[in-house]
Design a protein around this motif. Structure first.
Motif, short mmCIF file in Angstrom:
data_model
loop_
_atom_site.label_atom_id
_atom_site.label_comp_id
_atom_site.label_asym_id
_atom_site.label_seq_id
_atom_site.Cartn_x
_atom_site.Cartn_y
_atom_site.Cartn_z
N CYS A 96 -4.18 -9.28 1.53
CA CYS A 96 -3.07 -9.33 2.50
C CYS A 96 -2.40 -7.97 2.63
O CYS A 96 -2.06 -7.54 3.74
CB CYS A 96 -2.05 -10.40 2.10
SG CYS A 96 -2.61 -12.09 2.34
N LEU A 97 -2.21 -7.30 1.51
CA LEU A 97 -1.60 -5.96 1.54
C LEU A 97 -2.50 -4.99 2.32
O LEU A 97 -2.03 -4.20 3.14
CB LEU A 97 -1.38 -5.44 0.11
CG LEU A 97 -0.31 -6.17 -0.72
CD1 LEU A 97 -0.34 -5.67 -2.16
CD2 LEU A 97 1.08 -5.98 -0.12
N LYS A 98 -3.79 -5.08 2.07
CA LYS A 98 -4.74 -4.20 2.77
C LYS A 98 -4.79 -4.53 4.26
O LYS A 98 -4.97 -3.63 5.09
CB LYS A 98 -6.13 -4.33 2.15
CG LYS A 98 -6.23 -3.66 0.78
CD LYS A 98 -7.61 -3.82 0.16
CE LYS A 98 -7.70 -3.08 -1.17
NZ LYS A 98 -9.00 -3.30 -1.85
N LEU A 99 -4.60 -5.80 4.60
CA LEU A 99 -4.57 -6.19 6.01
C LEU A 99 -3.38 -5.55 6.73
O LEU A 99 -3.52 -5.03 7.83
CB LEU A 99 -4.51 -7.72 6.13
CG LEU A 99 -4.48 -8.30 7.55
CD1 LEU A 99 -5.71 -7.87 8.34
CD2 LEU A 99 -4.38 -9.83 7.49
N VAL A 100 -2.22 -5.57 6.08
CA VAL A 100 -1.04 -4.92 6.65
C VAL A 100 -1.32 -3.44 6.88
O VAL A 100 -1.06 -2.89 7.96
CB VAL A 100 0.21 -5.09 5.75
CG1 VAL A 100 1.39 -4.29 6.31
CG2 VAL A 100 0.59 -6.56 5.61
N LYS A 101 -1.87 -2.79 5.88
CA LYS A 101 -2.15 -1.35 5.96
C LYS A 101 -3.18 -1.03 7.04
O LYS A 101 -3.15 0.05 7.63
CB LYS A 101 -2.64 -0.83 4.61
CG LYS A 101 -1.51 -0.61 3.60
CD LYS A 101 -2.03 0.11 2.36
CE LYS A 101 -0.90 0.51 1.44
NZ LYS A 101 -0.01 1.52 1.97
N SER A 102 -4.08 -1.96 7.31
CA SER A 102 -5.12 -1.72 8.31
C SER A 102 -4.54 -1.54 9.71
O SER A 102 -5.18 -0.99 10.60
CB SER A 102 -6.14 -2.87 8.32
OG SER A 102 -5.60 -4.04 8.91
N PHE A 103 -3.30 -1.99 9.90
CA PHE A 103 -2.61 -1.83 11.19
C PHE A 103 -1.72 -0.59 11.20
O PHE A 103 -0.97 -0.37 12.15
CB PHE A 103 -1.76 -3.07 11.49
CG PHE A 103 -2.57 -4.31 11.77
CD1 PHE A 103 -3.18 -4.50 13.00
CD2 PHE A 103 -2.74 -5.28 10.79
CE1 PHE A 103 -3.93 -5.64 13.27
CE2 PHE A 103 -3.50 -6.42 11.03
CZ PHE A 103 -4.10 -6.59 12.28
N GLY A 104 -1.79 0.21 10.13
CA GLY A 104 -0.96 1.41 10.05
C GLY A 104 0.49 1.12 9.76
O GLY A 104 1.38 1.91 10.10
N ILE A 105 0.74 -0.03 9.15
CA ILE A 105 2.11 -0.47 8.83
C ILE A 105 2.30 -0.46 7.32
O ILE A 105 1.38 -0.77 6.57
CB ILE A 105 2.36 -1.89 9.40
CG1 ILE A 105 2.26 -1.85 10.94
CG2 ILE A 105 3.72 -2.44 8.97
CD1 ILE A 105 2.21 -3.22 11.59
N LYS A 106 3.49 -0.07 6.88
CA LYS A 106 3.80 -0.05 5.45
C LYS A 106 3.91 -1.49 4.93
O LYS A 106 4.47 -2.35 5.63
CB LYS A 106 5.09 0.71 5.18
CG LYS A 106 5.01 2.19 5.53
CD LYS A 106 6.38 2.82 5.47
CE LYS A 106 6.34 4.26 5.99
NZ LYS A 106 7.69 4.83 6.15
N CYS A 107 3.39 -1.72 3.72
CA CYS A 107 3.40 -3.08 3.18
C CYS A 107 4.32 -3.17 1.97
O CYS A 107 4.53 -2.20 1.24
CB CYS A 107 1.99 -3.53 2.82
SG CYS A 107 1.22 -2.55 1.52
N GLY A 108 4.85 -4.37 1.76
CA GLY A 108 5.76 -4.58 0.64
C GLY A 108 5.57 -5.93 -0.01
O GLY A 108 4.98 -6.84 0.58
N LEU A 109 6.08 -6.05 -1.22
CA LEU A 109 6.10 -7.33 -1.93
C LEU A 109 7.54 -7.67 -2.29
O LEU A 109 8.28 -6.81 -2.78
CB LEU A 109 5.24 -7.28 -3.20
CG LEU A 109 3.73 -7.41 -3.01
CD1 LEU A 109 3.02 -7.20 -4.34
CD2 LEU A 109 3.35 -8.76 -2.41
N ALA A 110 7.91 -8.92 -2.05
CA ALA A 110 9.24 -9.41 -2.40
C ALA A 110 9.15 -10.22 -3.69
O ALA A 110 8.14 -10.91 -3.93
CB ALA A 110 9.79 -10.28 -1.28
#
Length: 208
Positions: A96-110
């Motif tokens: 899921c984190l890699k999927l977010v990054k694939s769109f050029g968007i910063k990813c986070g965990l809560a």
């Protein structure tokens, strides 16, 4: 201090987003809730996708959902700076984190109040943001939990130990008094404190 303004408690979302767009808030915090991971349910994406009509601010998106992979592709179409989801989800977090990054968007965990900070360790090389929840997720206007202060301290120590450049955001019960307990955070998320007064800019300035 960066400020991310939540509209979770808004009674008139288009109006409030328009007013917030005129302030210097750094981000608009978007809480996405599926009615499963948390009891509450937010606006469906077919309505949320029109957010650009009311604000040009970058979005700080928090997916409080059971299956973030089902939401990431849609929310990546918006003007997102961050897409964050909870570490407590029962899914493949790394993909899921890699999927977010694939769109050029910063990813986070809560991390929720009952979750230990050390659970973040396996994901530190991938994440750009740690979102520490100072209340239980899913409902605006809750009181800040005192143990959030020590959690922030732990998270900062963890980032230093693992040489991570991730930012730390704190969300829940933030106001001009509780902000002093988490002043070492990079981003403060506030909603009710800002929207409960007429002058949104004045409230935002008090938090900086």
């Amino acid at each position: 201090m960066l400020i991310s303004t939540s509209f979770l408690t808004s009674k008139n979302i288009p109006k409030d987003l328009t007013l917030l767009n005129e302030t210097d808030t750094d981000y608009i915090h978007v809480d996405v809730m599926d009615g499963k991971f948390v009891k509450a349910k937010s606006l469906p994406f077919k309505e949320m996708r029109h957010i650009y009509k009311y604000t040009s601010k970058r979005l700080d998106i928090h997916l409080m959902v059971e299956k973030p992979e089902k939401f990431i592709k849609d929310y990546a179409k918006l003007n997102a700076e961050y897409i964050t989801f909870n570490i407590e989800v029962d899914t493949d977090i790394e993909s899921c984190l890699k999927l977010v990054k694939s769109f050029g968007i910063k990813c986070g965990l809560a991390i929720s109040p009952d979750t230990e900070v050390k659970q973040l360790v396996p994901y530190l090389p991938l994440i750009d943001l740690i979102l520490i929840l100072g209340v239980y997720p899913g409902k605006g206007g809750q009181e800040f939990m005192e143990e959030t202060k020590s959690k922030l301290k732990e998270a900062k120590a963890l980032l230093k130990e693992y040489k991570s450049k991730a930012k730390i955001s704190v969300d829940g019960g933030i106001n001009d008094k509780t902000k002093k307990q988490v002043s070492s955070a990079d981003i403060l998320v506030a909603g009710n404190y800002i929207l409960s007064k007429e002058d949104y800019q004045e409230q935002i300035t008090k938090l900086r």
